[in-house]
Design a protein around this motif. Structure first.
Motif, PDB file in Angstrom:
ATOM      1  N   GLY A 138       4.494   2.593  -2.187  1.00 44.62           N
ATOM      2  CA  GLY A 138       4.836   3.272  -0.852  1.00 44.62           C
ATOM      3  C   GLY A 138       3.801   4.462  -0.549  1.00 44.62           C
ATOM      4  O   GLY A 138       3.129   4.863  -1.397  1.00 44.62           O
ATOM      5  N   SER A 139       3.942   5.019   0.371  1.00 45.42           N
ATOM      6  CA  SER A 139       3.333   6.258   0.895  1.00 45.42           C
ATOM      7  C   SER A 139       3.857   7.372  -0.096  1.00 45.42           C
ATOM      8  O   SER A 139       3.096   8.620  -0.010  1.00 45.42           O
ATOM      9  N   GLY A 140       5.257   7.372  -0.407  1.00 48.18           N
ATOM     10  CA  GLY A 140       5.664   8.495  -1.371  1.00 48.18           C
ATOM     11  C   GLY A 140       6.586   9.058  -0.534  1.00 48.18           C
ATOM     12  O   GLY A 140       6.794   9.078   0.727  1.00 48.18           O
ATOM     13  N   GLY A 141       7.797   9.596  -1.467  1.00 50.33           N
ATOM     14  CA  GLY A 141       8.832  10.361  -0.744  1.00 50.33           C
ATOM     15  C   GLY A 141      10.034   9.333  -0.536  1.00 50.33           C
ATOM     16  O   GLY A 141      11.139   9.716   0.006  1.00 50.33           O
ATOM     17  N   GLY A 142      10.115   8.015  -0.764  1.00 49.33           N
ATOM     18  CA  GLY A 142      10.997   7.182  -0.420  1.00 49.33           C
ATOM     19  C   GLY A 142      11.447   6.527  -1.733  1.00 49.33           C
ATOM     20  O   GLY A 142      11.252   6.763  -2.915  1.00 49.33           O
ATOM     21  N   LYS A 145       4.656  -6.531   6.110  1.00 46.02           N
ATOM     22  CA  LYS A 145       3.215  -6.217   5.921  1.00 46.02           C
ATOM     23  C   LYS A 145       2.569  -6.884   7.037  1.00 46.02           C
ATOM     24  O   LYS A 145       1.749  -6.119   7.662  1.00 46.02           O
ATOM     25  N   GLU A 146       2.868  -7.998   7.348  1.00 45.65           N
ATOM     26  CA  GLU A 146       2.091  -8.654   8.659  1.00 45.65           C
ATOM     27  C   GLU A 146       2.415  -7.835   9.859  1.00 45.65           C
ATOM     28  O   GLU A 146       1.223  -7.578  10.786  1.00 45.65           O
ATOM     29  N   ILE A 147       3.491  -7.353  10.029  1.00 49.72           N
ATOM     30  CA  ILE A 147       3.851  -6.716  11.319  1.00 49.72           C
ATOM     31  C   ILE A 147       3.594  -5.065  11.345  1.00 49.72           C
ATOM     32  O   ILE A 147       3.937  -4.212  12.188  1.00 49.72           O
ATOM     33  N   ASP A 198       4.969  -0.066   7.237  1.00 51.87           N
ATOM     34  CA  ASP A 198       4.634   0.692   6.037  1.00 51.87           C
ATOM     35  C   ASP A 198       5.893   1.632   5.513  1.00 51.87           C
ATOM     36  O   ASP A 198       6.587   2.100   6.364  1.00 51.87           O
ATOM     37  N   LEU A 199       5.987   1.417   4.278  1.00 49.05           N
ATOM     38  CA  LEU A 199       7.069   1.957   3.534  1.00 49.05           C
ATOM     39  C   LEU A 199       6.873   3.274   2.675  1.00 49.05           C
ATOM     40  O   LEU A 199       5.516   3.431   2.234  1.00 49.05           O
ATOM     41  N   ALA A 200       7.941   4.090   2.768  1.00 49.83           N
ATOM     42  CA  ALA A 200       7.581   5.416   1.764  1.00 49.83           C
ATOM     43  C   ALA A 200       7.805   5.086   0.496  1.00 49.83           C
ATOM     44  O   ALA A 200       7.079   5.626  -0.400  1.00 49.83           O
TER      45      ALA A 200
END
Length: 442
Positions: free
Chosen positions: A100-104, A161-163, A166-168
């Motif tokens: 993820g992007s971080g922080g989650g 992913k398709e829609i 994005d997740l943390a």
């Protein structure tokens, strides 16, 4: 439901055919677990390679490996999941991580791809490994136990992913072998370092959240009689002549019935989330050597359930083993022959259990996601054994069972799962991932 979750819900509904296609692809691999755990099933390797390709297309970093059974046994001997005689050549586990992007918070999705043998082909309406889509169901070996769940968890990630959701937090995806004969694949997965802040194991629960499962003990009761000519020599209960082991088996079965009746009202053997009390289930009986000879030996194989609060200091069913052994000894004391030559209990398997507290934050988040998917948020117990104890207790990943299909269909001929169940499961998992991991920070 916010606009993002509305998009998730609609995208899952629109992907119904692809969810079915994914399940059909998985069923077509005959990933049969062998009774001899040193042998690879014909489709275990190929099924895991197929999933590996799907994960890598989504951007997962993957790890496909053949566990080292002897090394795991040496490291975890006497602990849950550690069994003698396991080798994994050609029987790989698969793990993958989507950062993820971080922080989650992270989540782990877990399933097993091994299936039990289909049994007699005469009992099936179609080839067990040629999936059939008919009347709103998908039929084939493993559709319920548990490739339907694996298809749902894979498609949940794929649709997010398709829609562009994005997740943390990180998403961890793991599929293991060996579940149907003891769970050493899950032990290998946890030992490999796959953990998360919470987990979903997609065993079939009819899409009910089950934060609890049974532990199971497999044992063999051995009763030694004395053979003789069945038509000429009467039983000699002092042991001076023939003693019919078939009659000894009957007496022991009566004793097991008494124990089961006692457990029905024993608070230690009941749990508010379980529909039924713990039971000693007789699964195999063998006695006798010749049609005209009294049986010289009898064996009874039992499957015994236990609850998480009954676990011993090693996280296993040692207390229940000793309780059952004491009961067998008491049955023997009631018989003059068995007092002198008591039955023996040999233990075959001890598969652990776990319970995630109902007030755990992930349980609450998952209940909310299930309700958003128009499913019941009520909690239930998983009456059979599943591998949630290993990631929960050993790996520190509190894991619940949740998956599509009627669990009673497991291991049956003409096993089938409804398409509606598959779609609803995929939706609930996708929403749970989004709520638990959180949206990626802009």
């Amino acid at each position: 439901m916010n606009p993002t979750e509305q998009r998730i819900s609609e995208a899952v509904e629109a992907a119904s055919d692809r969810i079915v296609e994914t399940l059909c692809a998985l069923v077509s691999f005959p990933s049969i677990v062998k009774s001899d755990p040193r042998e690879a099933g014909p489709g275990e390797h190929d099924c895991q390679h197929y999933l590996k390709g799907r994960l890598e297309a989504l951007g997962f970093a993957t790890d496909l490996w053949d566990p080292d059974g002897p090394a795991l046994l040496e490291k975890y001997r006497g602990r849950p999941g550690a069994h003698e005689g396991r080798t994994f050549e050609g029987r790989p586990n698969l793990g993958g991580t989507l950062k993820g992007s971080g922080g989650g918070r992270s989540i782990m999705l877990n399933g097993h791809i091994d299936v039990v043998p289909p049994g007699s082909r005469d009992h099936w309406r179609s080839d067990p490994f040629q999936p059939v889509v008919e009347d709103g169901f998908v039929r084939g070996r493993g559709t319920v136990d548990m490739k339907g769940g694996v298809a749902s968890m894979l498609m949940a990630i794929e649709i997010l992913k398709e829609i562009g959701v994005d997740l943390a937090g990180d998403v961890v995806f793991t599929t293991v072998v060996d579940e149907e004969i003891g769970g050493m694949g899950s032990l290998a997965m946890v030992d490999r370092g796959f953990t998360a802040d919470a987990g979903i194991m997609t065993e079939p629960t009819a899409n009910r959240i089950a934060p609890l499962c049974h532990g199971i003990l497999w044992g063999r009761i051995i009763l030694d009689g004395i053979g003789g000519h069945a038509e000429l020599t009467p039983n000699s209960w002092d042991g001076s002549g023939p003693v019919d082991a078939v009659q000894l088996v009957r007496q022991m079965l009566d004793g097991i019935d008494i124990l089961n009746r006692r457990w029905t009202t024993d608070p230690r053997k009941n749990h508010p989330l379980m529909e039924l009390p713990n039971q000693v289930i007789v699964t195999q009986i063998q006695a006798g050597e010749h049609p005209s000879s009294t049986a010289g030996r009898g064996e009874i194989v039992v499957d015994i359930q236990y609850l998480p609060h009954e676990k011993d200091e090693f996280g296993l069913g040692g207390h229940v083993k000793r309780e059952f052994e004491a009961h067998v000894a008491a049955v023997c004391q009631a018989d003059p022959y068995l007092r002198k030559k008591p039955a023996r209990v040999e233990w075959i398997l001890d598969a652990d259990c776990a319970e995630v507290p109902a007030d755990h934050p992930f349980v609450a988040a998952f209940q909310s996601a299930a309700e958003a998917a128009e499913l019941s948020p009520a909690l239930s117990g998983f009456g059979a054994h599943s591998d949630i104890g290993l990631p929960t207790s050993l790996g520190g990943t509190p894991t619940v069972n949740f998956g599509p299909g009627d669990p009673a269909q497991s291991h049956q001929p003409n096993e089938q799962v409804s398409i509606r169940d598959l779609v609803d499961c995929t939706k609930a998992i996708a929403l749970a991932i989004h709520r638990w991991c959180g949206p990626a920070k802009a």
